[in-house]
Design an enzyme around this catalytic site. Structure first.
Site, PDB file in Angstrom:
ATOM      1  N   CYS A   2      11.005   1.937   5.397  1.00 40.39           N
ATOM      2  CA  CYS A   2      10.286   1.990   6.665  1.00 40.39           C
ATOM      3  C   CYS A   2      11.174   1.362   7.723  1.00 40.39           C
ATOM      4  O   CYS A   2      12.194   0.746   7.423  1.00 40.39           O
ATOM      5  CB  CYS A   2       8.966   1.230   6.581  1.00 40.39           C
ATOM      6  SG  CYS A   2       7.767   1.918   5.428  1.00 40.39           S
ATOM      7  N   GLY A  28      11.896   6.545   8.074  1.00 40.31           N
ATOM      8  CA  GLY A  28      10.568   6.977   7.655  1.00 40.31           C
ATOM      9  C   GLY A  28      10.083   8.129   8.503  1.00 40.31           C
ATOM     10  O   GLY A  28      10.145   8.050   9.733  1.00 40.31           O
ATOM     11  N   ASN A 102       8.196  -3.535   6.429  1.00 37.69           N
ATOM     12  CA  ASN A 102       9.206  -2.769   5.697  1.00 37.69           C
ATOM     13  C   ASN A 102       9.470  -3.488   4.386  1.00 37.69           C
ATOM     14  O   ASN A 102       9.852  -4.664   4.385  1.00 37.69           O
ATOM     15  CB  ASN A 102      10.510  -2.662   6.505  1.00 37.69           C
ATOM     16  CG  ASN A 102      11.626  -2.025   5.700  1.00 37.69           C
ATOM     17  OD1 ASN A 102      11.386  -1.201   4.820  1.00 37.69           O
ATOM     18  ND2 ASN A 102      12.858  -2.404   5.992  1.00 37.69           N
ATOM     19  N   GLY A 103       9.270  -2.802   3.274  1.00 40.74           N
ATOM     20  CA  GLY A 103       9.487  -3.420   1.974  1.00 40.74           C
ATOM     21  C   GLY A 103       8.364  -3.065   1.031  1.00 40.74           C
ATOM     22  O   GLY A 103       7.584  -2.131   1.267  1.00 40.74           O
ATOM     23  N   TYR A 242      23.219   4.144   1.582  1.00 41.59           N
ATOM     24  CA  TYR A 242      22.494   5.339   2.002  1.00 41.59           C
ATOM     25  C   TYR A 242      21.576   5.172   3.208  1.00 41.59           C
ATOM     26  O   TYR A 242      21.643   5.952   4.160  1.00 41.59           O
ATOM     27  CB  TYR A 242      21.678   5.867   0.821  1.00 41.59           C
ATOM     28  CG  TYR A 242      20.789   7.045   1.140  1.00 41.59           C
ATOM     29  CD1 TYR A 242      21.329   8.287   1.453  1.00 41.59           C
ATOM     30  CD2 TYR A 242      19.404   6.935   1.128  1.00 41.59           C
ATOM     31  CE1 TYR A 242      20.521   9.376   1.747  1.00 41.59           C
ATOM     32  CE2 TYR A 242      18.589   8.017   1.411  1.00 41.59           C
ATOM     33  CZ  TYR A 242      19.155   9.239   1.723  1.00 41.59           C
ATOM     34  OH  TYR A 242      18.353  10.306   2.015  1.00 41.59           O
ATOM     35  N   CYS A 433      21.350  -7.196  -3.805  1.00 39.48           N
ATOM     36  CA  CYS A 433      20.403  -6.732  -4.811  1.00 39.48           C
ATOM     37  C   CYS A 433      20.955  -5.427  -5.361  1.00 39.48           C
ATOM     38  O   CYS A 433      21.065  -4.433  -4.635  1.00 39.48           O
ATOM     39  CB  CYS A 433      19.018  -6.511  -4.221  1.00 39.48           C
ATOM     40  SG  CYS A 433      17.853  -5.794  -5.428  1.00 39.48           S
TER      41      CYS A 433
END
Length: 448
Positions: A2, A28, A102-103, A242, A433
């Site tokens: 998002c 999004g 967002n998440g 990406y 991550c």
């Protein structure tokens, strides 16, 4: 993914939010929304669709106010429904509050169940409403303490903008998994998922919001509050691979430079004897440039992109993704015919897009099609906001590289190494991550 955006100004912000959300549209494409405050009350407009379709001139004029937040969404938790569009709104001690997220929370279901047992009635099925309810539940006039209490309960990835009638608040999870940038344009403060909206408005980036930091912006300026104990940052590496725009610089790493370096490193790790280097637009372009420059093999545009199509990976269903591939990318026959080509792409998730592209390139006359991927194999699901909920959907989780090569029909297939990924980012791999590659989750997805 998002996209979130927030602006604190002395002038109306609805039009700026509209322009800013357009620059975050890649994050999004299912819904969009804006909420604003005029100092007394909050107004909101949100619905399904692209930013340009959601907001008419009358909607922008209705959203008068000098503070506001905006949101573009693609669904992970909750699904693609009108009632899940954001910003969400609620009341805290009679005061209206709006939230954009967002998440993805990994423990939202058990939190939601407990809240429902306490009598809470939810208006949506997404995890963001749990965050909003907890903040409003613990709000007693001190928004920072309400957020701190909430952050002790929620687990996962979150970069959030929060709107009250007289202030804009932004905060980020303790690992900084999802990006959040703070900028300024004159007396205006801007927070955004990426730096593009800040620069488009003529502002400049001040810094990234730090992991675990709460930023409160009001008529006295911007104020920072941090958690007592911070964690080692674990920024999502897929942002650079990406999701982020090529011009995004997040947590000190520019996405374009990262992708170009990945192409250079891929040539060192997996050289290929071909006539032409071809990218899968758009995120594959910088890596193809890097591969071409490092190898001396000419760069060519072998796939023509329909600029009016969105991202295929973000489409809600597999059928839509497959149709979108054909609509989005078309081989350029005059370029690829009778050529041995190496195709640079950012990732292989399900494998269907790669297979269809290779088939179409062969139909266009390519003699050989080799693939080089600027990320390691995606073997594990993401629980932090990317729509890969099950390993059964991930081709790399179920097949060897050679089996994948045969499945997609490539003459050869290679992925960048984890060491190569770290070299491209010029940071230790532990800074990122990388759970989708190695299963090393910063927040255990089975915490309950």
């Amino acid at each position: 993914m998002c996209g979130v955006l927030g602006i604190y100004s002395k002038e109306d912000v609805s039009r700026k939010l509209f322009y800013g959300l357009n620059s975050l549209q890649h994050r999004g494409q299912e819904s969009a929304g804006i909420a604003t405050s005029n100092g007394e009350e909050l107004k909101r407009h949100r619905t399904m669709g692209l930013v340009q379709d959601v907001f008419k001139e009358s909607d922008i004029n209705m959203l008068e106010g000098s503070i506001g937040i905006g949101h573009v969404r693609y669904s992970t938790a909750g699904g693609a429904h009108e009632f899940n569009t954001q910003p969400l709104m609620g009341f805290a001690r009679g005061e209206m509050v709006a939230l954009g997220h967002n998440g993805n929370l990994i423990n939202y279901q058990i939190l939601r169940t407990r809240l429902e047992e306490d009598g809470m009635m939810f208006q949506s099925t997404n995890d963001s409403e749990v965050i909003l309810y907890l903040i409003t539940r613990y709000y007693n006039g001190d928004i920072v303490e309400a957020i701190r209490t909430t952050m002790k309960l929620i687990e996962g990835a979150y970069s959030i903008t929060l709107l009250l009638k007289d202030k804009l608040v932004a905060f980020r999870d303790p690992y900084g998994i999802r990006p959040l940038v703070l900028g300024r344009e004159g007396d205006d403060y801007i927070v955004s998922s990426e730096n593009a909206p800040i620069e488009i408005m003529g502002g400049e980036v001040i810094r990234d919001v730090e992991p675990g930091e709460i930023v409160v912006i009001d008529d006295t300026g911007a104020h920072s509050y941090k958690l007592d104990e911070g964690e080692t940052p674990r920024n999502c590496v897929f942002e650079y691979v990406y999701f982020a725009r090529n011009d995004a610089t997040l947590d000190g790493i520019n996405a374009y430079t990262f992708r170009r370096r990945c192409g250079e490193i891929l040539w060192e790790e997996s050289p290929c004897d071909v006539d032409l280097v071809i990218p899968v637009p758009d995120s594959g372009i910088p890596s193809a440039i890097g591969y071409s420059q490092a190898s001396g093999i000419p760069f060519g545009e072998g796939l023509v992109k329909n600029r009016y199509m969105g991202r295929t990976f973000i489409k809600p269903t597999q059928q839509e993704r497959e149709i979108a591939v054909k609509l989005k990318l078309n081989p350029l026959i005059d370029v690829v015919k009778d050529k041995r080509i190496v195709l640079l792409d950012d990732s292989i998730v399900r494998g269907t897009t790669s297979r269809k592209l290779i088939d179409r390139l062969r139909d266009a006359g390519a003699k050989e099609v080799h693939m080089r991927i600027t990320s390691p194999p995606v073997c594990h699901p993401c629980y932090y906001g990317i729509d890969t909920p099950s390993r059964k959907n991930l081709i790399a989780a179920n097949q060897s590289v050679e089996e994948m090569r045969e499945n997609i029909g490539a003459d050869s297939l290679s992925f960048i190494s984890m060491d190569g990924l770290a070299e491209a980012g010029k940071k230790d791999i532990d800074h990122f991550c990388t759970a989708c590659f190695d299963g090393n989750y910063p927040v255990d997805p089975i915490i309950i």
